[in-house]
Scaffold this active site. Structure first.
Site, PDB file in Angstrom:
ATOM      1  N   ASP A  29     -89.826 -50.656  19.975  1.00 48.58           N
ATOM      2  CA  ASP A  29     -88.567 -50.553  20.708  1.00 48.58           C
ATOM      3  C   ASP A  29     -88.814 -50.895  22.178  1.00 48.58           C
ATOM      4  O   ASP A  29     -88.100 -51.691  22.799  1.00 48.58           O
ATOM      5  CB  ASP A  29     -88.056 -49.098  20.568  1.00 48.58           C
ATOM      6  CG  ASP A  29     -86.610 -48.944  20.989  1.00 48.58           C
ATOM      7  OD1 ASP A  29     -86.003 -49.933  21.408  1.00 48.58           O
ATOM      8  OD2 ASP A  29     -86.089 -47.819  20.892  1.00 48.58           O
ATOM      9  N   LYS A  63    -101.825 -46.421  18.891  1.00 50.96           N
ATOM     10  CA  LYS A  63    -102.419 -45.469  19.837  1.00 50.96           C
ATOM     11  C   LYS A  63    -103.478 -44.690  19.046  1.00 50.96           C
ATOM     12  O   LYS A  63    -103.464 -43.453  18.982  1.00 50.96           O
ATOM     13  CB  LYS A  63    -101.301 -44.570  20.400  1.00 50.96           C
ATOM     14  CG  LYS A  63    -101.690 -43.693  21.553  1.00 50.96           C
ATOM     15  CD  LYS A  63    -101.950 -44.425  22.858  1.00 50.96           C
ATOM     16  CE  LYS A  63    -102.429 -43.466  23.926  1.00 50.96           C
ATOM     17  NZ  LYS A  63    -103.037 -44.140  25.083  1.00 50.96           N
ATOM     18  N   ASP A 117    -100.652 -48.585  25.526  1.00 49.84           N
ATOM     19  CA  ASP A 117    -100.596 -48.561  26.996  1.00 49.84           C
ATOM     20  C   ASP A 117    -101.190 -49.848  27.570  1.00 49.84           C
ATOM     21  O   ASP A 117    -100.645 -50.456  28.495  1.00 49.84           O
ATOM     22  CB  ASP A 117    -101.292 -47.316  27.561  1.00 49.84           C
ATOM     23  CG  ASP A 117    -102.594 -46.983  26.860  1.00 49.84           C
ATOM     24  OD1 ASP A 117    -102.854 -47.533  25.761  1.00 49.84           O
ATOM     25  OD2 ASP A 117    -103.384 -46.185  27.395  1.00 49.84           O
ATOM     26  N   TYR A 153     -88.538 -41.999  14.876  1.00 49.47           N
ATOM     27  CA  TYR A 153     -87.071 -41.893  14.887  1.00 49.47           C
ATOM     28  C   TYR A 153     -86.537 -41.264  13.602  1.00 49.47           C
ATOM     29  O   TYR A 153     -85.397 -40.824  13.550  1.00 49.47           O
ATOM     30  CB  TYR A 153     -86.426 -43.274  15.086  1.00 49.47           C
ATOM     31  CG  TYR A 153     -86.703 -43.889  16.447  1.00 49.47           C
ATOM     32  CD1 TYR A 153     -87.254 -43.144  17.476  1.00 49.47           C
ATOM     33  CD2 TYR A 153     -86.404 -45.216  16.703  1.00 49.47           C
ATOM     34  CE1 TYR A 153     -87.518 -43.700  18.715  1.00 49.47           C
ATOM     35  CE2 TYR A 153     -86.661 -45.792  17.954  1.00 49.47           C
ATOM     36  CZ  TYR A 153     -87.222 -45.022  18.946  1.00 49.47           C
ATOM     37  OH  TYR A 153     -87.478 -45.579  20.176  1.00 49.47           O
ATOM     38  N   ASP A 155     -88.396 -54.949  24.235  1.00 47.68           N
ATOM     39  CA  ASP A 155     -87.544 -55.106  25.423  1.00 47.68           C
ATOM     40  C   ASP A 155     -88.351 -55.649  26.602  1.00 47.68           C
ATOM     41  O   ASP A 155     -87.875 -56.514  27.343  1.00 47.68           O
ATOM     42  CB  ASP A 155     -86.926 -53.762  25.841  1.00 47.68           C
ATOM     43  CG  ASP A 155     -85.561 -53.550  25.187  1.00 47.68           C
ATOM     44  OD1 ASP A 155     -85.193 -54.350  24.295  1.00 47.68           O
ATOM     45  OD2 ASP A 155     -84.862 -52.592  25.546  1.00 47.68           O
TER      46      ASP A 155
END
Ligand code: NAD
Length: 361
Positions: free
Chosen positions: A250, A194, A226, A143, A254
């Site tokens: 992020d 990852k 994943d 970001y 959630d």
């Protein structure tokens, strides 16, 4: 001896003032029980600040936050300010607060409360007993990495670019927060990356592994993002504390939150190195129910409990609030968002009163 704390309250917009009023009362009651004296100071942020001063985070508000032991925030935003340019919108106040206080760690618990187990969309046997803390890096990663932007190539085609980058020190400081959090919980930390594809993740894994030498009492594991997404739905009980970068965090925070199925119940904390931390519900300002005495104040109250635990180190007072919340739920008290058949439907104010009564008993 009485402990004194200065707390900045940021009620913000929408349901913010209604739920903040409940949390402030709860803190005052619990303060009396545990010999804690709170000096509350209130400041403007978001749409309320735009209306009063033309800015979403006036300098006076940020100063007040810096000059306190912790910040309790409700929520910002609403339809009224949606058409303003982005730097003048309520969300800019939130970003300014995070940047101004250097809040690099976001802690989001997702705990299934036995009384609300049927609010989850997952099967009871999958979610029963789930108690996860997601620690997300908040000020680095993709970001913020440079270069970023939409550029035009030599052939005239547009090309969008973002850069996922972390320095060793950025990884280590979020790692430290996560190991400390795991220590206060079940002592298990899963680092999500990852590393099979991304170099930035290889460095992440390397530094987190290195850091684990300082925390021999915490059991460290690693998982690819994943697989982590899949495991959160398949067998969420395997997780205690998760640490991950900004983008993965992020999404995963959630997903973890939704295991509980009730947005009005979820608190969060954002912590920095030297400035006070900010404690706030995960939900927004819920403009659709603002001013109607329908909001669930419990995420705000649980954010106050997190503030006691993580900023003020008052574990007993935090436990006391959390037990009080369980008690009102056990009695069958519910706001509209968590209502089910046979329970007592209460408004925001009445839910606050029910909680205060149970804390005073
Ligand atoms: P939201 O979380 O405000 O609301 C989503 C839904 O959940 C709504 O139906 C709302 O009524 C309900 N809800 C949320 N909190 C509740 C509570 N405590 N009790 C009962 N019901 C509750 O998300 P949204 O509708 O996407 O956004 C509304 C505004 O909030 C927007 O302006 C958005 O930018 C802002 N927002 C702010 C924050 C923040 O302050 N950190 C976070 C998310 C959204």
């Amino acid at each position: 001896m009485t402990q004194n704390y200065r707390i900045t309250l940021l009620p913000g917009d929408g349901i913010g003032p209604e739920i903040m009023e409940v949390a402030q009362k709860v803190l005052t009651i619990v303060g009396k029980k545990f010999d804690l004296q709170f000096e509350f100071q209130q400041a403007l942020i978001g749409g309320a600040a735009i209306d009063a001063t033309g800015e979403p985070l006036p300098a006076a508000s940020l100063d007040m936050c810096r000059n306190s032991d912790a910040v309790l925030l409700a929520a910002i935003g609403g339809y009224k300010w949606d058409s303003l340019p982005s730097h003048l919108r309520p969300e800019a106040g939130l970003l300014g607060l995070r940047a101004g206080l250097g809040l690099f760690a976001n802690l989001r618990p997702a705990k299934i409360l036995p009384q609300l187990i049927d609010a989850s969309t997952l099967k009871r046997e999958v979610v029963e007993g789930v108690d996860i803390m997601v620690v997300r890096e908040l000020t680095g990663g993709i970001y913020f990495g440079k270069p970023k932007g939409i550029f035009t190539t030599e052939t005239g085609e547009k090309r969008g670019v973002n850069t996922m980058a972390y320095t060793e020190s950025e990884i280590e400081r979020i790692g430290r927060v996560a190991f400390e959090a795991a220590r206060k919980r079940q002592g298990k930390l899963c680092s999500v990356d990852k590393a099979n594809v991304l170099e930035v993740s290889q460095l992440w894994r390397d530094r987190i592994t290195h850091l684990s030498q300082e925390f021999p009492d915490v059991e460290l594991s690693h998982m690819y993002v994943d697989n982590a997404a899949m495991q959160l739905l398949r067998n969420p009980k395997q997780f205690d504390t998760i640490v991950t970068g900004n983008l993965f965090g992020d999404i995963l925070s959630d997903a973890a939150a939704m295991l509980t199925g009730s947005i009005g119940m979820l608190p969060s904390a954002s912590l920095g190195e030297s400035n006070p931390g900010v404690f706030e519900p995960v939900h927004g300002s819920a403009p659709d129910i603002a001013g109607q005495d329908k909001a669930n104040p419990l995420a705000q109250v649980l954010s106050a409990a997190m503030m006691l635990r993580y900023a003020l180190n008052q574990q007993n007072a935090a436990d006391y609030i959390e037990k009080g919340v369980l008690q009102v739920l056990h009695r069958g008290d519910r706001t509209g968002d968590i209502m089910s058949k046979g329970m007592n439907l209460l408004g925001c104010r009445a839910m606050g009163e029910a909680l205060i009564q149970s804390l005073e008993e």
